[in-house]
Write an enzyme that holds these catalytic residues in place. Structure first.
Site, PDB file in Angstrom:
ATOM      1  N   ARG A   1      84.215 -15.944 -36.665  1.00 20.90           N
ATOM      2  CA  ARG A   1      84.746 -14.769 -37.371  1.00 20.90           C
ATOM      3  C   ARG A   1      84.742 -13.301 -35.789  1.00 20.90           C
ATOM      4  O   ARG A   1      85.666 -12.337 -36.709  1.00 20.90           O
ATOM      5  CB  ARG A   1      84.391 -14.515 -38.553  1.00 20.90           C
ATOM      6  CG  ARG A   1      84.322 -15.472 -39.509  1.00 20.90           C
ATOM      7  CD  ARG A   1      84.625 -14.802 -40.914  1.00 20.90           C
ATOM      8  NE  ARG A   1      84.995 -14.096 -41.320  1.00 20.90           N
ATOM      9  CZ  ARG A   1      85.244 -13.155 -42.690  1.00 20.90           C
ATOM     10  NH1 ARG A   1      84.188 -13.406 -43.366  1.00 20.90           N
ATOM     11  NH2 ARG A   1      86.242 -12.774 -43.228  1.00 20.90           N
TER      12      ARG A   1
ATOM     13  N   HIS B   1      78.040 -11.943 -50.209  1.00 18.58           N
ATOM     14  CA  HIS B   1      77.410 -10.945 -50.097  1.00 18.58           C
ATOM     15  C   HIS B   1      77.586 -10.159 -51.273  1.00 18.58           C
ATOM     16  O   HIS B   1      77.346 -10.237 -52.486  1.00 18.58           O
ATOM     17  CB  HIS B   1      79.613  -9.959 -49.657  1.00 18.58           C
ATOM     18  CG  HIS B   1      80.312 -10.595 -48.035  1.00 18.58           C
ATOM     19  ND1 HIS B   1      81.648 -11.067 -48.174  1.00 18.58           N
ATOM     20  CD2 HIS B   1      79.901 -10.983 -47.449  1.00 18.58           C
ATOM     21  CE1 HIS B   1      81.423 -11.291 -46.726  1.00 18.58           C
ATOM     22  NE2 HIS B   1      80.058 -11.605 -46.380  1.00 18.58           N
TER      23      HIS B   1
ATOM     24  N   CYS C   1      88.202  -8.516 -51.147  1.00 17.55           N
ATOM     25  CA  CYS C   1      88.497  -8.773 -49.211  1.00 17.55           C
ATOM     26  C   CYS C   1      89.494  -8.688 -48.203  1.00 17.55           C
ATOM     27  O   CYS C   1      89.926  -8.728 -46.661  1.00 17.55           O
ATOM     28  CB  CYS C   1      87.849 -10.580 -49.018  1.00 17.55           C
ATOM     29  SG  CYS C   1      86.107 -10.556 -49.733  1.00 17.55           S
TER      30      CYS C   1
ATOM     31  N   ASP D   1      86.519  -7.495 -43.571  1.00 14.54           N
ATOM     32  CA  ASP D   1      84.935  -7.710 -43.098  1.00 14.54           C
ATOM     33  C   ASP D   1      84.855  -7.579 -41.364  1.00 14.54           C
ATOM     34  O   ASP D   1      83.234  -7.230 -41.235  1.00 14.54           O
ATOM     35  CB  ASP D   1      84.821  -9.561 -43.525  1.00 14.54           C
ATOM     36  CG  ASP D   1      84.552 -10.131 -44.530  1.00 14.54           C
ATOM     37  OD1 ASP D   1      83.583  -9.642 -44.616  1.00 14.54           O
ATOM     38  OD2 ASP D   1      84.366 -11.363 -44.919  1.00 14.54           O
TER      39      ASP D   1
ATOM     40  N   ARG E   1      75.259 -13.074 -44.358  1.00 15.03           N
ATOM     41  CA  ARG E   1      75.620 -12.213 -43.374  1.00 15.03           C
ATOM     42  C   ARG E   1      75.611 -10.782 -42.910  1.00 15.03           C
ATOM     43  O   ARG E   1      75.795 -10.682 -41.863  1.00 15.03           O
ATOM     44  CB  ARG E   1      77.701 -12.312 -43.233  1.00 15.03           C
ATOM     45  CG  ARG E   1      77.450 -13.197 -44.051  1.00 15.03           C
ATOM     46  CD  ARG E   1      78.286 -14.095 -42.981  1.00 15.03           C
ATOM     47  NE  ARG E   1      78.544 -15.833 -43.240  1.00 15.03           N
ATOM     48  CZ  ARG E   1      80.069 -16.035 -44.072  1.00 15.03           C
ATOM     49  NH1 ARG E   1      80.922 -14.783 -43.983  1.00 15.03           N
ATOM     50  NH2 ARG E   1      80.070 -16.958 -44.101  1.00 15.03           N
TER      51      ARG E   1
ATOM     52  N   LEU F   1      85.493 -21.446 -43.156  1.00 11.09           N
ATOM     53  CA  LEU F   1      83.886 -21.391 -44.099  1.00 11.09           C
ATOM     54  C   LEU F   1      83.936 -21.159 -45.482  1.00 11.09           C
ATOM     55  O   LEU F   1      84.778 -20.202 -46.076  1.00 11.09           O
ATOM     56  CB  LEU F   1      83.139 -20.440 -43.815  1.00 11.09           C
ATOM     57  CG  LEU F   1      83.058 -19.765 -42.170  1.00 11.09           C
ATOM     58  CD1 LEU F   1      82.409 -18.653 -41.587  1.00 11.09           C
ATOM     59  CD2 LEU F   1      82.244 -21.279 -41.562  1.00 11.09           C
TER      60      LEU F   1
END
Length: 282
Positions: free
Chosen positions: A95, A170, A271, A76, A142, A28
């Site tokens: 995801r 984010h 991340c 995440d 998200r 993505l």
């Protein structure tokens, strides 16, 4: 409150995951930039090497999964604080299966596992900023309010405040912790607005380090035995002006880490690892 801060940034383990070849075409992204897969893999290897070889963390490396193009972005999939691990419910449906392997790895590390089973909840770890004394949770594309509520329930010892994320993917796309009580923040208007909200929500006065580039505000802070304050941050090649700002942190071991390829698929430095502080078994 000082007791809560004492162990801030202390880590013993890092969970990371390999980069699948599918990342280049299928991950993505908000930009259309072409990803150089070999370069992305070299970048990631260098990042993992810093964690394990240079900093001495015990690195748990999970295998890449070609059917999960974004799986390298392990942050995440879980939020770990103390000996509790909240397995999230990522906001992007593609995801959701990333959490399966992560859950197994965190179970193997004997953490207490809490699962986000509510189908109305979404939460990406990239929206969760833990300051050592409280949590800020970004409400973004998200992550939703229900996800934030479940996080608050999982970590009852800490206050949890929500912050609207109006631009960027984010909350940590434009901020992170740079040390105990120090928030690194981007200079854009949305980033500064978010910081203002965080300051208003908190009983604590945080110091701030403002960098010109929002993406450069995403760094990885650790406080390690024999190393002291450590900060993984952007390179001068990526963000020359921001890289010089970090030089103000005279007490930190500064480690520039390249992220030029993963940033094309909205990946930042935090991340790519889940950091854990495992108490020695007495």
């Amino acid at each position: 409150m000082a007791g809560l801060m004492a162990g801030f940034g202390h880590y013993t383990h890092a969970v990371v995951r390999g980069i699948p070849a599918s990342l280049a075409k299928e991950a993505l992204r908000s930009s259309q930039a072409e990803v150089d897969l070999a370069k992305a893999q070299r970048e990631h290897e260098a990042y993992v090497e810093v964690l394990g070889t240079r900093l001495g963390l015990e690195v748990v490396e999970l295998p890449a999964d070609e059917s999960l193009p974004d799986c390298v972005f392990v942050e995440d999939a879980a939020v770990v604080c103390g000996d509790t691990a909240l397995i999230t419910r990522p906001g992007a449906e593609s995801r959701r299966r990333e959490t399966e392997l992560m859950k197994g790895a965190l179970k193997d590390l004997n953490l207490n596992i809490v699962e986000m089973a509510d189908e109305n909840a979404t939460l990406d770890g990239g929206d969760v900023l833990f300051t050592g004394r409280e949590f800020f949770v970004g409400l973004s594309k998200r992550t939703n309010q229900r996800g934030a509520e479940i996080l608050a329930d999982a970590f009852k010892d800490y206050a949890v405040s929500t912050v609207p994320v109006l631009e960027g993917l984010h909350l940590k796309s434009f901020c992170s912790m740079g040390g105990p009580g120090l928030i690194v923040i981007g200079s854009s208007e949305p980033a500064q607005k978010a910081l203002k909200i965080m300051q208003q929500m908190s009983d604590h006065r945080y110091d701030k380090l403002t960098v010109p580039d929002d993406l450069a505000a995403n760094c990885v802070y650790m406080n390690l035995p024999n190393k002291g304050h450590v900060l993984l941050h952007c390179t001068a090649e990526e963000f020359p002006e921001s890289a010089t700002v970090f030089e103000k942190l005279k007490d930190h071991m500064l480690i520039p880490v390249s992220n030029m390829e993963k940033v094309k698929v909205d990946g930042a430095l935090t991340c790519c690892s889940v950091l854990i502080n495992k108490k020695a078994n007495i």
